[in-house]
Design a protein around this motif. Structure first.
Motif, PDB file in Angstrom:
ATOM      1  N   LEU A 266       0.825  -1.212   0.000  1.00 16.80           N
ATOM      2  CA  LEU A 266       0.000   0.000   0.000  1.00 16.80           C
ATOM      3  C   LEU A 266       0.854   1.254   0.000  1.00 16.80           C
ATOM      4  CD1 LEU A 266      -2.993  -0.847   2.385  1.00 16.80           C
ATOM      5  CD2 LEU A 266      -2.551  -1.548   0.031  1.00 16.80           C
ATOM      6  N   ARG A 267       2.075   1.164   0.542  1.00 14.45           N
ATOM      7  CA  ARG A 267       2.962   2.330   0.613  1.00 14.45           C
ATOM      8  C   ARG A 267       3.743   2.568  -0.679  1.00 14.45           C
ATOM      9  NH1 ARG A 267       4.995  -0.018   5.180  1.00 14.45           N
ATOM     10  NH2 ARG A 267       7.073  -0.049   4.246  1.00 14.45           N
ATOM     11  N   HIS A 268       3.489   1.820  -1.721  1.00 16.99           N
ATOM     12  CA  HIS A 268       4.161   2.058  -3.002  1.00 16.99           C
ATOM     13  C   HIS A 268       3.557   3.296  -3.675  1.00 16.99           C
ATOM     14  CE1 HIS A 268       6.388  -1.688  -2.855  1.00 16.99           C
ATOM     15  NE2 HIS A 268       6.896  -1.440  -4.053  1.00 16.99           N
ATOM     16  N   ILE A 269       3.800   4.435  -3.069  1.00 13.10           N
ATOM     17  CA  ILE A 269       3.217   5.687  -3.575  1.00 13.10           C
ATOM     18  C   ILE A 269       4.280   6.753  -3.827  1.00 13.10           C
ATOM     19  CG2 ILE A 269       1.041   5.223  -2.385  1.00 13.10           C
ATOM     20  CD1 ILE A 269       1.852   7.386  -0.343  1.00 13.10           C
ATOM     21  N   ASP A 270       5.551   6.442  -3.525  1.00 14.86           N
ATOM     22  CA  ASP A 270       6.611   7.440  -3.673  1.00 14.86           C
ATOM     23  C   ASP A 270       7.128   7.451  -5.109  1.00 14.86           C
ATOM     24  OD1 ASP A 270       8.722   9.184  -3.520  1.00 14.86           O
ATOM     25  OD2 ASP A 270       9.988   7.890  -2.276  1.00 14.86           O
ATOM     26  N   ASP A 271       6.536   8.328  -5.922  1.00 15.85           N
ATOM     27  CA  ASP A 271       7.091   8.596  -7.246  1.00 15.85           C
ATOM     28  C   ASP A 271       7.676  10.004  -7.292  1.00 15.85           C
ATOM     29  OD1 ASP A 271       4.770  10.104  -7.209  1.00 15.85           O
ATOM     30  OD2 ASP A 271       4.173   9.566  -9.249  1.00 15.85           O
ATOM     31  N   TRP A 272       7.892  10.569  -6.092  1.00 11.94           N
ATOM     32  CA  TRP A 272       8.499  11.899  -5.974  1.00 11.94           C
ATOM     33  C   TRP A 272      10.020  11.801  -5.847  1.00 11.94           C
ATOM     34  CZ3 TRP A 272       4.897  10.603  -1.817  1.00 11.94           C
ATOM     35  CH2 TRP A 272       3.556  10.921  -2.122  1.00 11.94           C
ATOM     36  N   HIS A 273      10.582  10.594  -5.935  1.00 16.29           N
ATOM     37  CA  HIS A 273      12.014  10.387  -5.678  1.00 16.29           C
ATOM     38  C   HIS A 273      12.902  10.965  -6.780  1.00 16.29           C
ATOM     39  CE1 HIS A 273      11.418   7.163  -8.585  1.00 16.29           C
ATOM     40  NE2 HIS A 273      10.508   6.619  -7.778  1.00 16.29           N
ATOM     41  N   GLY A 274      12.363  11.135  -7.995  1.00 16.11           N
ATOM     42  CA  GLY A 274      13.128  11.777  -9.063  1.00 16.11           C
ATOM     43  C   GLY A 274      14.002  10.860  -9.889  1.00 16.11           C
ATOM     44  N   ASP A 275      13.914   9.552  -9.688  1.00 14.18           N
ATOM     45  CA  ASP A 275      14.715   8.609 -10.467  1.00 14.18           C
ATOM     46  C   ASP A 275      13.862   8.090 -11.622  1.00 14.18           C
ATOM     47  OD1 ASP A 275      16.014   6.214 -11.435  1.00 14.18           O
ATOM     48  OD2 ASP A 275      17.221   6.226  -9.604  1.00 14.18           O
ATOM     49  N   ASP A 276      14.269   8.433 -12.859  1.00 13.36           N
ATOM     50  CA  ASP A 276      13.481   8.046 -14.030  1.00 13.36           C
ATOM     51  C   ASP A 276      13.461   6.547 -14.271  1.00 13.36           C
ATOM     52  OD1 ASP A 276      12.943  10.709 -14.508  1.00 13.36           O
ATOM     53  OD2 ASP A 276      14.633  10.975 -15.899  1.00 13.36           O
ATOM     54  N   GLY A 277      14.385   5.821 -13.652  1.00 15.39           N
ATOM     55  CA  GLY A 277      14.435   4.381 -13.842  1.00 15.39           C
ATOM     56  C   GLY A 277      13.426   3.620 -13.001  1.00 15.39           C
ATOM     57  N   TYR A 278      12.727   4.326 -12.118  1.00 13.53           N
ATOM     58  CA  TYR A 278      11.764   3.683 -11.220  1.00 13.53           C
ATOM     59  C   TYR A 278      10.422   4.394 -11.268  1.00 13.53           C
ATOM     60  CZ  TYR A 278      15.298   0.785  -8.891  1.00 13.53           C
ATOM     61  OH  TYR A 278      16.259  -0.144  -8.610  1.00 13.53           O
ATOM     62  N   GLY A 279       9.377   3.601 -11.115  1.00 10.34           N
ATOM     63  CA  GLY A 279       8.060   4.141 -10.868  1.00 10.34           C
ATOM     64  C   GLY A 279       7.870   4.307  -9.376  1.00 10.34           C
ATOM     65  N   PRO A 280       6.639   4.201  -8.881  1.00  9.14           N
ATOM     66  CA  PRO A 280       6.398   4.334  -7.437  1.00  9.14           C
ATOM     67  C   PRO A 280       7.103   3.244  -6.641  1.00  9.14           C
ATOM     68  CG  PRO A 280       4.359   4.549  -8.679  1.00  9.14           C
ATOM     69  CD  PRO A 280       5.390   4.063  -9.642  1.00  9.14           C
ATOM     70  N   ILE A 281       7.723   3.644  -5.550  1.00 12.58           N
ATOM     71  CA  ILE A 281       8.362   2.699  -4.631  1.00 12.58           C
ATOM     72  C   ILE A 281       7.721   2.853  -3.258  1.00 12.58           C
ATOM     73  CG2 ILE A 281      10.533   2.805  -5.915  1.00 12.58           C
ATOM     74  CD1 ILE A 281      11.667   4.507  -3.568  1.00 12.58           C
ATOM     75  N   ALA A 282       8.002   1.903  -2.371  1.00  9.73           N
ATOM     76  CA  ALA A 282       7.454   1.965  -1.014  1.00  9.73           C
ATOM     77  C   ALA A 282       8.065   3.137  -0.256  1.00  9.73           C
ATOM     78  CB  ALA A 282       7.721   0.664  -0.274  1.00  9.73           C
ATOM     79  N   VAL A 283       7.238   3.867   0.444  1.00 13.65           N
ATOM     80  CA  VAL A 283       7.711   5.004   1.234  1.00 13.65           C
ATOM     81  C   VAL A 283       8.611   4.529   2.356  1.00 13.65           C
ATOM     82  CG1 VAL A 283       6.974   6.794   2.868  1.00 13.65           C
ATOM     83  CG2 VAL A 283       5.743   6.490   0.711  1.00 13.65           C
ATOM     84  N   ASN A 284       9.830   5.046   2.403  1.00 16.98           N
ATOM     85  CA  ASN A 284      10.732   4.858   3.534  1.00 16.98           C
ATOM     86  C   ASN A 284      11.732   6.011   3.505  1.00 16.98           C
ATOM     87  OD1 ASN A 284      13.434   3.759   2.253  1.00 16.98           O
ATOM     88  ND2 ASN A 284      11.799   2.585   1.271  1.00 16.98           N
ATOM     89  N   PRO A 285      12.345   6.344   4.618  1.00 19.66           N
ATOM     90  CA  PRO A 285      13.127   7.583   4.718  1.00 19.66           C
ATOM     91  C   PRO A 285      14.225   7.759   3.672  1.00 19.66           C
ATOM     92  CG  PRO A 285      12.691   6.758   6.910  1.00 19.66           C
ATOM     93  CD  PRO A 285      12.205   5.711   5.956  1.00 19.66           C
ATOM     94  N   TYR A 286      14.866   6.678   3.245  1.00 17.52           N
ATOM     95  CA  TYR A 286      15.977   6.796   2.297  1.00 17.52           C
ATOM     96  C   TYR A 286      15.625   6.311   0.893  1.00 17.52           C
ATOM     97  CZ  TYR A 286      18.945   7.793   6.320  1.00 17.52           C
ATOM     98  OH  TYR A 286      19.499   8.367   7.445  1.00 17.52           O
ATOM     99  N   GLY A 287      14.392   5.946   0.649  1.00 21.02           N
ATOM    100  CA  GLY A 287      14.012   5.479  -0.681  1.00 21.02           C
ATOM    101  C   GLY A 287      14.683   4.182  -1.059  1.00 21.02           C
ATOM    102  N   GLY A 288      14.830   3.279  -0.118  1.00 18.24           N
ATOM    103  CA  GLY A 288      15.454   1.989  -0.394  1.00 18.24           C
ATOM    104  C   GLY A 288      14.517   1.060  -1.153  1.00 18.24           C
TER     105      GLY A 288
END
Length: 354
Positions: A266-288
């Motif tokens: 459900l936390r796979h909503i972080d598409d604000w990370h700025g990496d064009d190689g990835y879509g939404p990833i799970a929210v965590n402090p370092y974007g792991g």
């Protein structure tokens, strides 16, 4: 001696800071569907003879007998079902524990202003996307050709077709509504508002069921456990998550999905990370990203980097008239607070805050 803060500045830094999670998710449980009956999927054990194929194997190319746990759709069943419930709580509105009253006030101001601007509506819509697309079924999602997600809340029901939704890009409200098999856009809006309201004011509760058609005997994939010492003695090399249940006159291990794994989906909503190689990833402090061992938020855009700019963040959020005025960095910051965790500053940062 502790350094004094510059007069008039606000800070999100303190040595002790913790947030309770806002999405309280139950363990998921698997059932087989036989007509109108739900049959618990049982975790069983079997012996297999594999072949040593890992790098620097002790007996390369030779047989490698081992015991593993497995789960399959019971005979007579024509579909698999994964069911869980979620209680949404307003835990992100203030810290669960904080070592500084002024820092706690700063976070409360952030949350209140974010809510006023409609920020929680954005997060809620993204969580709904990951419910509707059945990401929480993980590998099981690809075991079926047709499936549906049923959501029950406040006496209402929504049913989605996950196949109409992407896992790689966030869908807008029109696409989410187009994926509905039962219910309409108005009811969808009520569901999103319910989750948003649960994160800001009063608790909100809902149930989720994913059902996919598959032949009996096909493998089902519960969460996988780490090997415990007691099990290691039996040489069980793969252990699945299960809950004790009394069924058909005996106790069985009912196949389950960890609440943490459902939460990660459900936390796979972080598409604000700025990496064009990835879509939404799970929210965590370092974007792991566990699957690839990449860390996308090392370069000055981690949770801890963003929160260092408390005055700037608060000024943006307090001036926002709508969610469109909020940058991705603010959404990411708040999504971490919704996720919950321990976010205390390092001793040097805490000392600088006085």
């Amino acid at each position: 001696m502790a350094k004094s803060k510059t007069p008039g500045t606000q800070s999100f830094e303190t040595g002790m800071l913790a947030y309770a999670r806002s999405l309280q998710i139950s363990e998921g449980v698997f059932f087989g569907i036989d007509g109108d009956k739900r049959v618990p999927v049982e975790v069983l054990e079997k012996g297999v003879r594999g072949q040593s194929s890992e790098d620097r194997a002790r007996n390369p190319g030779l047989s490698n007998p081992q015991t593993v746990e497995f789960a399959v759709l019971p005979q007579g069943c024509t579909a698999v079902e994964l069911a869980f419930s979620v209680r949404v709580l307003p835990m992100a509105m203030s810290p669960h524990a904080c070592g500084s009253p002024s820092v706690a006030t700063a976070y409360e101001t952030l949350a209140t202003s974010y809510a006023r601007a409609g920020g929680f509506d954005v997060l809620a819509a993204r969580y709904v996307w990951n419910i509707a697309n059945a990401r929480f079924a993980w590998r099981n999602r690809f075991q079926v050709d047709t499936s549906r997600v049923t959501v029950g809340f406040a006496g209402q029901v929504l049913v989605f077709d996950p196949a109409r939704l992407s896992l790689d890009r966030l869908e807008d409200a029109d696409t989410l509504a187009a994926a509905l098999l039962e219910g309409d856009r108005t009811l969808l809006g009520q569901f999103i508002s319910g989750i948003s309201g649960g994160m800001t004011t009063a608790p909100f509760w809902f149930e989720v069921t994913w059902r996919g058609e598959m032949p009996p005997g096909q493998e089902i994939f519960p969460s996988q456990e780490y090997i415990r010492e007691s099990k290691a003695e039996k040489d069980v090399s793969r252990i699945y998550a299960k809950l004790p249940r009394f069924h058909a006159g005996r106790e069985i291990g009912h196949a389950s999905m960890h609440s943490q794994k459902i939460g990660a989906a459900l936390r796979h909503i972080d598409d604000w990370h700025g990496d064009d190689g990835y879509g939404p990833i799970a929210v965590n402090p370092y974007g792991g990203v566990q699957e690839t061992a990449d860390v996308l938020r090392r370069a000055k855009n981690s949770f801890y980097d963003i929160r260092k700019k408390a005055d700037e963040v608060l000024a943006i959020v307090q001036a926002a008239n709508s969610a469109e005025d909020l940058p991705g960095s603010v959404h990411f910051l708040m999504a971490n607070l919704v996720r919950g965790g321990v976010f205390g500053s390092s001793s040097k940062a805490a000392e600088a805050n006085g």
